[in-house]
Design a protein around this motif. Sequence first.
Motif, PDB file in Angstrom:
ATOM      1  N   ALA A  32       0.841  -1.196   0.000  1.00  0.00           N
ATOM      2  CA  ALA A  32       0.000   0.000   0.000  1.00  0.00           C
ATOM      3  C   ALA A  32       0.874   1.242   0.000  1.00  0.00           C
ATOM      4  N   ASP A  33       0.486   2.245  -0.794  1.00  0.00           N
ATOM      5  CA  ASP A  33       1.238   3.489  -0.899  1.00  0.00           C
ATOM      6  C   ASP A  33       0.303   4.692  -0.822  1.00  0.00           C
ATOM      7  N   GLY A  34       0.610   5.606   0.098  1.00  0.00           N
ATOM      8  CA  GLY A  34      -0.106   6.866   0.190  1.00  0.00           C
ATOM      9  C   GLY A  34      -1.592   6.733   0.435  1.00  0.00           C
ATOM     10  N   VAL A  35      -1.982   5.753   1.214  1.00  0.00           N
ATOM     11  CA  VAL A  35      -3.408   5.509   1.452  1.00  0.00           C
ATOM     12  C   VAL A  35      -3.925   6.448   2.543  1.00  0.00           C
ATOM     13  N   THR A  36      -4.942   7.221   2.210  1.00  0.00           N
ATOM     14  CA  THR A  36      -5.559   8.119   3.183  1.00  0.00           C
ATOM     15  C   THR A  36      -7.069   7.940   3.157  1.00  0.00           C
ATOM     16  N   ARG A  37      -7.660   8.124   4.321  1.00  0.00           N
ATOM     17  CA  ARG A  37      -9.127   8.082   4.448  1.00  0.00           C
ATOM     18  C   ARG A  37      -9.517   9.057   5.539  1.00  0.00           C
ATOM     19  N   GLY A  41     -13.458  16.350   9.009  1.00  0.00           N
ATOM     20  CA  GLY A  41     -12.151  16.958   9.280  1.00  0.00           C
ATOM     21  C   GLY A  41     -11.175  16.023   9.951  1.00  0.00           C
ATOM     22  N   LEU A  42     -11.563  14.767  10.160  1.00  0.00           N
ATOM     23  CA  LEU A  42     -10.702  13.795  10.844  1.00  0.00           C
ATOM     24  C   LEU A  42     -10.067  12.854   9.834  1.00  0.00           C
ATOM     25  N   THR A  43      -8.756  12.819   9.797  1.00  0.00           N
ATOM     26  CA  THR A  43      -8.041  11.874   8.950  1.00  0.00           C
ATOM     27  C   THR A  43      -7.828  10.585   9.735  1.00  0.00           C
ATOM     28  N   ALA A  44      -8.580   9.554   9.357  1.00  0.00           N
ATOM     29  CA  ALA A  44      -8.534   8.293  10.092  1.00  0.00           C
ATOM     30  C   ALA A  44      -7.343   7.440   9.697  1.00  0.00           C
ATOM     31  N   VAL A  45      -6.913   7.542   8.433  1.00  0.00           N
ATOM     32  CA  VAL A  45      -5.799   6.737   7.934  1.00  0.00           C
ATOM     33  C   VAL A  45      -4.924   7.592   7.035  1.00  0.00           C
ATOM     34  N   LEU A  71      -8.318   0.936   7.926  1.00  0.00           N
ATOM     35  CA  LEU A  71      -7.346   0.479   6.934  1.00  0.00           C
ATOM     36  C   LEU A  71      -7.754  -0.879   6.382  1.00  0.00           C
ATOM     37  N   PHE A  72      -8.178  -1.776   7.255  1.00  0.00           N
ATOM     38  CA  PHE A  72      -8.676  -3.083   6.814  1.00  0.00           C
ATOM     39  C   PHE A  72      -9.814  -2.908   5.816  1.00  0.00           C
ATOM     40  N   ASN A  73     -10.763  -2.044   6.161  1.00  0.00           N
ATOM     41  CA  ASN A  73     -11.937  -1.843   5.307  1.00  0.00           C
ATOM     42  C   ASN A  73     -11.548  -1.300   3.936  1.00  0.00           C
ATOM     43  N   VAL A  74     -10.605  -0.379   3.928  1.00  0.00           N
ATOM     44  CA  VAL A  74     -10.162   0.208   2.657  1.00  0.00           C
ATOM     45  C   VAL A  74      -9.454  -0.832   1.794  1.00  0.00           C
ATOM     46  N   LEU A  75      -8.502  -1.540   2.366  1.00  0.00           N
ATOM     47  CA  LEU A  75      -7.712  -2.496   1.589  1.00  0.00           C
ATOM     48  C   LEU A  75      -8.548  -3.657   1.066  1.00  0.00           C
ATOM     49  N   ASP A  82      -9.565   8.039   0.089  1.00  0.00           N
ATOM     50  CA  ASP A  82      -9.546   9.366  -0.520  1.00  0.00           C
ATOM     51  C   ASP A  82      -8.350   9.519  -1.452  1.00  0.00           C
ATOM     52  N   ALA A  83      -7.306   8.751  -1.197  1.00  0.00           N
ATOM     53  CA  ALA A  83      -6.111   8.785  -2.040  1.00  0.00           C
ATOM     54  C   ALA A  83      -5.321   7.518  -1.789  1.00  0.00           C
TER      55      ALA A  83
END
Length: 291
Positions: A32-37, A41-45, A71-75, A82-83
């Motif tokens: 994973a690279d540059g993963v954001t969620r 206004g809260l950056t969770a990952v 992170l689990f949910n995103v992957l 978001d990115a």
Amino acid sequence: MPADTPTDAPDDPLAAVPAEPGVAKPDPVLTADGVTRAFGGLTAVHVDHLEIQRGTITALIGPNGAGKSTLFNVLSGFDRADAGTWSFDGTTIAGRPAHRIARGGLVRTFQLTRTLSKLSVLDNMKLAARGQRGEHLLLSLLPPVWTGQEKRIERRADELLERFRLAHMRDEYAGTLSGGQRKLLELARALMVRPTMVMLDEPMAGVNPALTQSLLGHITDLRDEGLTVCFVEHDMDVVMGISDWVVCMAEGGVVAEGPPDAVGANPAVIDAYLGSHHDEPGARGTEADDE
């Protein structure tokens, strides 16, 4: 027991890997690279770089709110990023729906088990099998096309139920299982797709001690059979007992990773759990401060 196997054995693929965040692995199955969620206004990952080594057990730890389950949910395709980009077994899976990711060999379980309570345990298992011909409308009208496959799927389900000591419950409603048995069913059902990697979200939560030992044995067996396991866990005894590698998250990012002993002694990990001023006199304040 496999759980007692030291992680610094000669054939350990991670033996020469330095304990530092974002470190490259010899044979990563998930990258994973540059993963954001972010949520409002809260950056969770916000994970810059993360690699999961093939054929090992990796624990994902961190205090509540660290971003582990997000992170689990995103992957795994159950939430959108978001990115960022991420790949599994050399194939980019960013943006793919969860069912396609699962078909590709990356499956996951949930902290709150998701069984179909009004179906039998056996039917819960059979539903997870991939490529069932009988699910297609036209082919379902031609029993000779799918009956042989159906029998093979049922045999596979029975083998797994026997392995996870649920064979005696095969014809019972899944809703009658205990919490620990549902965890076993969910893990067994995940194996119906013959995955390459299994992601487990707090597999020991709400499980009694006897079933906890059973689950630990099953997880180490998966690793010994060549599968990759990544799991979220709060019980440090469990983490230290079965993990080959540990990744610690705090405030959405990876703050440390390495072998269990190294991560357990890492100041960044201690800080993440206890706070940077936990050892300073007066850090907790006084009753007068609270008034």
